[in-house]
Design a protein around this motif. Structure first.
Motif, PDB file in Angstrom:
ATOM      1  N   PRO A  51      44.818  22.176  33.469  1.00  0.00           N
ATOM      2  CA  PRO A  51      44.136  23.127  32.584  1.00  0.00           C
ATOM      3  C   PRO A  51      43.575  24.347  33.313  1.00  0.00           C
ATOM      4  N   ARG A  52      43.519  24.296  34.650  1.00  0.00           N
ATOM      5  CA  ARG A  52      43.041  25.461  35.400  1.00  0.00           C
ATOM      6  C   ARG A  52      44.070  26.586  35.406  1.00  0.00           C
ATOM      7  N   VAL A  53      45.314  26.272  35.113  1.00  0.00           N
ATOM      8  CA  VAL A  53      46.405  27.231  35.256  1.00  0.00           C
ATOM      9  C   VAL A  53      46.759  27.823  33.897  1.00  0.00           C
ATOM     10  N   LYS A  54      46.906  29.150  33.876  1.00  0.00           N
ATOM     11  CA  LYS A  54      47.435  29.787  32.674  1.00  0.00           C
ATOM     12  C   LYS A  54      48.379  30.909  33.081  1.00  0.00           C
ATOM     13  N   VAL A  55      49.363  31.155  32.227  1.00  0.00           N
ATOM     14  CA  VAL A  55      50.373  32.173  32.478  1.00  0.00           C
ATOM     15  C   VAL A  55      50.216  33.267  31.442  1.00  0.00           C
ATOM     16  N   VAL A  56      50.150  34.522  31.908  1.00  0.00           N
ATOM     17  CA  VAL A  56      50.099  35.675  31.010  1.00  0.00           C
ATOM     18  C   VAL A  56      51.313  36.540  31.304  1.00  0.00           C
ATOM     19  N   ASN A  57      51.786  37.274  30.324  1.00  0.00           N
ATOM     20  CA  ASN A  57      53.061  37.982  30.429  1.00  0.00           C
ATOM     21  C   ASN A  57      52.858  39.482  30.599  1.00  0.00           C
ATOM     22  N   TRP A  58      53.475  40.005  31.633  1.00  0.00           N
ATOM     23  CA  TRP A  58      53.555  41.445  31.848  1.00  0.00           C
ATOM     24  C   TRP A  58      54.981  41.872  31.515  1.00  0.00           C
ATOM     25  N   GLU A  59      55.145  42.765  30.576  1.00  0.00           N
ATOM     26  CA  GLU A  59      56.472  43.034  30.020  1.00  0.00           C
ATOM     27  C   GLU A  59      57.044  44.372  30.446  1.00  0.00           C
ATOM     28  N   SER A  60      56.357  45.109  31.301  1.00  0.00           N
ATOM     29  CA  SER A  60      56.913  46.363  31.812  1.00  0.00           C
ATOM     30  C   SER A  60      57.564  46.116  33.168  1.00  0.00           C
ATOM     31  N   GLY A  61      58.018  47.193  33.817  1.00  0.00           N
ATOM     32  CA  GLY A  61      58.686  47.064  35.107  1.00  0.00           C
ATOM     33  C   GLY A  61      57.725  46.673  36.207  1.00  0.00           C
ATOM     34  N   PHE A  62      58.284  46.430  37.405  1.00  0.00           N
ATOM     35  CA  PHE A  62      57.448  45.971  38.509  1.00  0.00           C
ATOM     36  C   PHE A  62      56.575  47.103  39.035  1.00  0.00           C
ATOM     37  N   ASN A  63      55.293  46.866  39.035  1.00  0.00           N
ATOM     38  CA  ASN A  63      54.301  47.741  39.649  1.00  0.00           C
ATOM     39  C   ASN A  63      53.137  46.835  40.017  1.00  0.00           C
ATOM     40  N   TYR A  64      52.996  46.559  41.303  1.00  0.00           N
ATOM     41  CA  TYR A  64      52.005  45.580  41.754  1.00  0.00           C
ATOM     42  C   TYR A  64      50.614  45.914  41.242  1.00  0.00           C
ATOM     43  N   SER A  65      50.258  47.177  41.294  1.00  0.00           N
ATOM     44  CA  SER A  65      48.919  47.580  40.867  1.00  0.00           C
ATOM     45  C   SER A  65      48.723  47.338  39.383  1.00  0.00           C
ATOM     46  N   LYS A  66      49.689  47.758  38.581  1.00  0.00           N
ATOM     47  CA  LYS A  66      49.562  47.573  37.136  1.00  0.00           C
ATOM     48  C   LYS A  66      49.534  46.088  36.770  1.00  0.00           C
ATOM     49  N   ILE A  67      50.366  45.311  37.430  1.00  0.00           N
ATOM     50  CA  ILE A  67      50.429  43.878  37.131  1.00  0.00           C
ATOM     51  C   ILE A  67      49.083  43.215  37.403  1.00  0.00           C
ATOM     52  N   ASN A  68      48.478  43.512  38.547  1.00  0.00           N
ATOM     53  CA  ASN A  68      47.191  42.910  38.869  1.00  0.00           C
ATOM     54  C   ASN A  68      46.073  43.459  37.992  1.00  0.00           C
ATOM     55  N   ASN A  69      46.123  44.737  37.703  1.00  0.00           N
ATOM     56  CA  ASN A  69      45.114  45.305  36.799  1.00  0.00           C
ATOM     57  C   ASN A  69      45.194  44.657  35.421  1.00  0.00           C
ATOM     58  N   TYR A  70      46.407  44.400  34.970  1.00  0.00           N
ATOM     59  CA  TYR A  70      46.589  43.703  33.691  1.00  0.00           C
ATOM     60  C   TYR A  70      46.097  42.262  33.807  1.00  0.00           C
ATOM     61  N   GLY A  71      46.426  41.615  34.931  1.00  0.00           N
ATOM     62  CA  GLY A  71      46.064  40.214  35.105  1.00  0.00           C
ATOM     63  C   GLY A  71      44.571  39.976  35.072  1.00  0.00           C
ATOM     64  N   VAL A  72      43.782  40.853  35.696  1.00  0.00           N
ATOM     65  CA  VAL A  72      42.340  40.622  35.723  1.00  0.00           C
ATOM     66  C   VAL A  72      41.737  40.762  34.331  1.00  0.00           C
ATOM     67  N   GLY A  73      42.413  41.494  33.455  1.00  0.00           N
ATOM     68  CA  GLY A  73      41.931  41.593  32.078  1.00  0.00           C
ATOM     69  C   GLY A  73      42.032  40.282  31.323  1.00  0.00           C
ATOM     70  N   GLN A  74      42.806  39.341  31.872  1.00  0.00           N
ATOM     71  CA  GLN A  74      42.969  38.028  31.246  1.00  0.00           C
ATOM     72  C   GLN A  74      42.144  36.961  31.961  1.00  0.00           C
ATOM     73  N   CYS A  75      41.299  37.402  32.910  1.00  0.00           N
ATOM     74  CA  CYS A  75      40.548  36.461  33.747  1.00  0.00           C
ATOM     75  C   CYS A  75      39.119  36.282  33.254  1.00  0.00           C
ATOM     76  N   ALA A  76      38.571  35.090  33.505  1.00  0.00           N
ATOM     77  CA  ALA A  76      37.191  34.790  33.114  1.00  0.00           C
ATOM     78  C   ALA A  76      36.224  34.838  34.283  1.00  0.00           C
ATOM     79  N   GLY A  77      36.733  35.006  35.519  1.00  0.00           N
ATOM     80  CA  GLY A  77      35.903  34.859  36.705  1.00  0.00           C
ATOM     81  C   GLY A  77      34.993  36.035  36.995  1.00  0.00           C
ATOM     82  N   GLU A  78      33.917  35.740  37.711  1.00  0.00           N
ATOM     83  CA  GLU A  78      33.026  36.776  38.245  1.00  0.00           C
ATOM     84  C   GLU A  78      33.589  37.352  39.535  1.00  0.00           C
ATOM     85  N   TYR A  79      34.510  36.618  40.152  1.00  0.00           N
ATOM     86  CA  TYR A  79      35.163  37.054  41.379  1.00  0.00           C
ATOM     87  C   TYR A  79      36.670  36.932  41.182  1.00  0.00           C
ATOM     88  N   PHE A  80      37.410  37.858  41.779  1.00  0.00           N
ATOM     89  CA  PHE A  80      38.869  37.830  41.719  1.00  0.00           C
ATOM     90  C   PHE A  80      39.429  37.587  43.115  1.00  0.00           C
TER      91      PHE A  80
END
Length: 772
Positions: free
Chosen positions: A553-582
């Motif tokens: 249950p600690r693991v979840k998968v979120v989908n990034w549907e645009s092309g590869f851009n490391y910065s955009k992918i991580n910026n999108y990913g943190v928007g799906q996070c609940a943590g106080e630290y990344f």
């Protein structure tokens, strides 16, 4: 003609034959190449065979190893052109030939009798596998030798496509001859690399990547010549209304020769506005008293004590007598560079608000030679909390020195205690990145062995513990195997949620290794794993996602549907996070240390820390990342910019001044494993998205530093990094689009952070200027 080579003991040796023409199409000669090992003889056996394999005749030729060397030298004298043409013929042949090409060769460290050899086996494109072995000087294969091999990759060169097999092997560092042999499994000619004493020395000079550790003496020499040219222009220089320096020297049974050289190094200063305060705590020493009395310069003052009251109290007497603007602490048996006061005065003239000054230093050997320079960083609070890297030649604003004084309860580490207390009061530390202080080595000096003053180790730990208590930091200070170097463990104030963000595209085997290591090894329990799915195409990938989320249950998968851009992918990913630290984590990593999250969080929870990075290892247990250094450009034509320091060092090798093994502040760390606070990441507006792949982490760290927060490298956070597994490298021309994008992002970093390219890295001092 079938040929074989054996030692006099009958052990078969590597051998390959090469045809060369005699200029007549009907005639040719064959050159046989074999490594020159430690065998007493090389026995060549030749068999003439028919096309059906029938042996028609045999011949044996024995050549002594010593004879062979002299024949080679004689051959060069008789027919240099011909011998030069056939020498290393295997190295000059590419058709159907394997080559062993070393790229890295270095010692595994003082505590390991090993040499680390990395390289590639360059082979024809049809080669299926290059079988590596290490043989000793007798030709016997070392069965205890372990090879680490990378996946082969295609390369262009030598007029056609080739295949490269990367490898790492550890060779015994016992002075004996060894030979690395690459045998073809596809009918190509074998290759070998002979590691005799001379070859090892040549390779260590050519293939050791650690200018930070091994080129320091050469670098020091060239910088000294450069500095001498500059300081010679000033002559007896003195700034108008320049500050007065009070140089305090506590004396106790100082050897007369050392005393004379110490005083002369002050008298010879190119800057003349100083006073030398000699605090004599050994009045019964008549020889020393005579020498002191002979000093005639009015700038020399003597404070006589009735008896020795300890280094702190003796020095305090000199502090009290000082009249200068700054007090400089000088040991009685050391020597100053003639330009040190001038350099300090220039700094104060540029910034009168400076509170503390220090410079680089080296050791003065018993033979009078300057050796082992210590190139220091600018002020680095976390490195200071591991050891007193500032040491000499400490200059303190007189008002602060008189206020704080030295404390006798920390004798042996009284200067460390003082610097720690100064760091609590001011951040106006200035480092002069030149070797201006010479610390004498003799039998009773700490410079020769910290073990000469074992009490200093414990005094330093007590001073550091008291510092943490005053700062309100809950930290345990542990002694290490190296005297006066300390290991600090911060306690966690609470257990906030940590979100681990992992971008991924297919590569199930890689991702599962990463996730499994987190789940099985992580001691800290309040975390989540957010996998940002990035355009995977393999159905097995999505099946793995489903099974992984159901199992944990600690693991979840979120989908990034645009092309590869490391910065955009991580910026999108943190928007799906609940943590106080990344924690930003590459999918090609593997956790080693169970306390990795605890250790990152223990630093990141501090109010003054914005980013925490890790120590990353290649699978062969050498360093992939121990921090990032920004290299200064000596000219606009140079690339400069970020490099990984201590790369390829053995995982246990502490490196130059032990900095690969010490927690410290840096300009940048890699986001292959990097922690930051949610609040800081949002304030920075995440990674800059015009850095699509490269340098986004460097840019983020430099922006955090610009806000006045620290970027900390913590070597206790240990992971393997199977670097760039899924994408491959961007810095070669094998992918034109990737290479062009890399150059574009490199240019953007250079434009945004030109100050680092112009000045170098403040946390790596003289090394980042690349003056060799």
């Amino acid at each position: 003609i079938a040929a074989s080579a054996f030692s006099e003991k009958g052990i078969e040796l590597p051998l390959e034959g090469y045809e060369i023409s005699n200029g007549n199409s009907l005639e040719f000669q064959v050159v046989y190449a074999t490594p020159l090992l430690e065998t007493r003889q090389i026995v060549f056996e030749f068999e003439e065979r028919s096309v059906d394999g029938e042996i028609l005749s045999k011949a044996v030729r024995r050549i002594g190893r010593t004879t062979l060397k002299w024949l080679s030298r004689l051959g060069y004298r008789i027919d240099h052109e011909k011998v030069a043409r056939i020498r290393d013929i295997d190295r000059h042949t590419y058709s159907r030939q394997l080559h062993v090409n070393p790229t890295v060769f270095l010692s595994a460290g003082a505590e390991k009798s090993e040499l680390i050899l990395k390289g590639v086996v360059d082979a024809p494109e049809d080669e299926t596998d290059a079988l590596l072995s290490l043989i000793d000087g007798d030709g016997i294969e070392r069965e205890d030798c372990v090879f680490f091999a990378n996946k082969p990759r295609l390369s262009s060169g030598y007029g056609g496509e080739r295949k490269e097999f990367g490898f790492t092997v550890r060779v015994p560092d016992d002075g004996n001859t060894y030979c690395l042999v690459a045998k073809s499994s596809s009918g190509n000619k074998d290759g070998f690399l002979c590691l005799d004493r001379i070859s090892r020395g040549r390779l260590l000079a050519q293939c050791d990547p650690h200018f930070y550790r091994l080129s320091s003496d050469e670098m020091y020499g060239r910088r000294s010549k450069h500095r001498d040219k500059i300081t010679s222009r000033y002559g007896d220089s003195q700034f108008e209304d320049g500050c007065l320096f009070s140089i305090v020297v506590p004396l106790y049974n100082t050897p007369v020769l050392f005393f004379r050289e110490m005083v002369q190094s002050v008298l010879g200063q190119t800057y003349g506005n100083w006073e030398l305060i000699l605090v004599n705590a050994s009045p019964e020493n008549e020889d020393l008293a005579v020498e002191i009395e002979a000093r005639s310069d009015d700038r020399i003052k003597v404070v006589s004590l009735a008896s020795n009251e300890g280094i702190a109290c003796n020095t305090n007497a000199g502090i009290e007598a000082a009249k200068g603007d700054y007090i400089l602490f000088f040991d009685h048996d050391d020597v100053l560079d003639r330009s040190v006061l001038l350099e300090y005065a220039k700094k104060v003239s540029e910034d009168p608000e400076i509170d503390v000054l220090y410079c680089d230093e080296d050791f003065l050997s018993e033979r009078g030679e300057c050796v082992s320079p210590h190139f220091k960083p600018d002020f680095n609070i976390d490195l200071l909390r591991c050891h007193n890297y500032i040491t000499h030649f400490l200059g303190v604003r007189t008002s602060l020195a008189k206020k704080l004084r030295l404390r006798s309860e920390y004798d042996g580490a009284q200067d460390y205690d003082l610097v720690l207390r100064l760091a609590e009061l001011t951040d106006r530390f200035v480092h002069v990145p030149e070797v201006l202080y010479h610390w004498r080595i003799h039998d009773n000096s700490t410079a020769k062995s910290a073990g000469n003053k074992n009490y200093a180790d414990e005094a330093g730990r007590n001073a550091l513990s008291a510092h943490f208590e005053r700062c309100g930091l809950n930290a345990a200070v542990e002694l290490t195997r190296s005297a006066c170097f300390y290991h600090v463990k911060y306690s966690l104030s609470d257990s906030p949620m940590v979100s681990i963000v992992i971008p991924n595209k297919d590569s199930i085997e890689v991702l599962s290794r990463c996730v499994d290591s987190i789940v099985s090894k992580t001691r800290y329990r309040n975390y989540e794993i957010v996998i940002v799915e990035n355009n995977s195409v393999d159905e097995a990938t999505f099946a793995y996602y489903d099974s992984m989320q159901k199992a944990n249950p600690r693991v979840k998968v979120v989908n990034w549907e645009s092309g590869f851009n490391y910065s955009k992918i991580n910026n999108y990913g943190v928007g799906q996070c609940a943590g106080e630290y990344f924690v930003f984590l590459n999918n090609d990593t593997e956790v080693i240390s169970e306390a990795w999250l605890d250790d990152m969080l223990s630093y990141c929870q501090r109010d003054d820390v914005g980013v925490v990075g890790a120590k990353l290892l290649y699978p062969d247990n050498t360093v992939q990342h121990a921090g990032v250094m920004m290299i200064r450009c000596q000219s606009p034509a140079e690339s400069g910019g970020p490099i990984h320091v201590f790369q390829h060092l053995d995982r246990d090798d502490p490196g130059y001044m032990r900095r690969a093994s010490l927690a410290q502040d840096l300009s940048a760390v890699t986001a292959a494993c990097m922690m930051t606070k949610r609040s800081i990441f949002l304030e920075m507006q995440g990674f800059r998205e015009d850095f699509a792949v490269a340098f986004n982490d460097v840019d983020f760290c430099l922006r955090v530093r610009e806000k006045g927060l620290l970027v900390v490298y913590n070597p206790d956070v240990l992971l393997y990094h199977y670097e760039s597994f899924s994408r491959g490298p961007d810095t070669t021309t094998s992918g034109v689009a990737n290479y062009a994008r890399f150059l574009s992002e490199q240019g953007l970093l250079r434009m945004e952070w030109s100050e680092y390219y112009a000045k170098g890295d403040p946390y790596h001092g003289a090394f980042s200027t690349m003056v060799f």
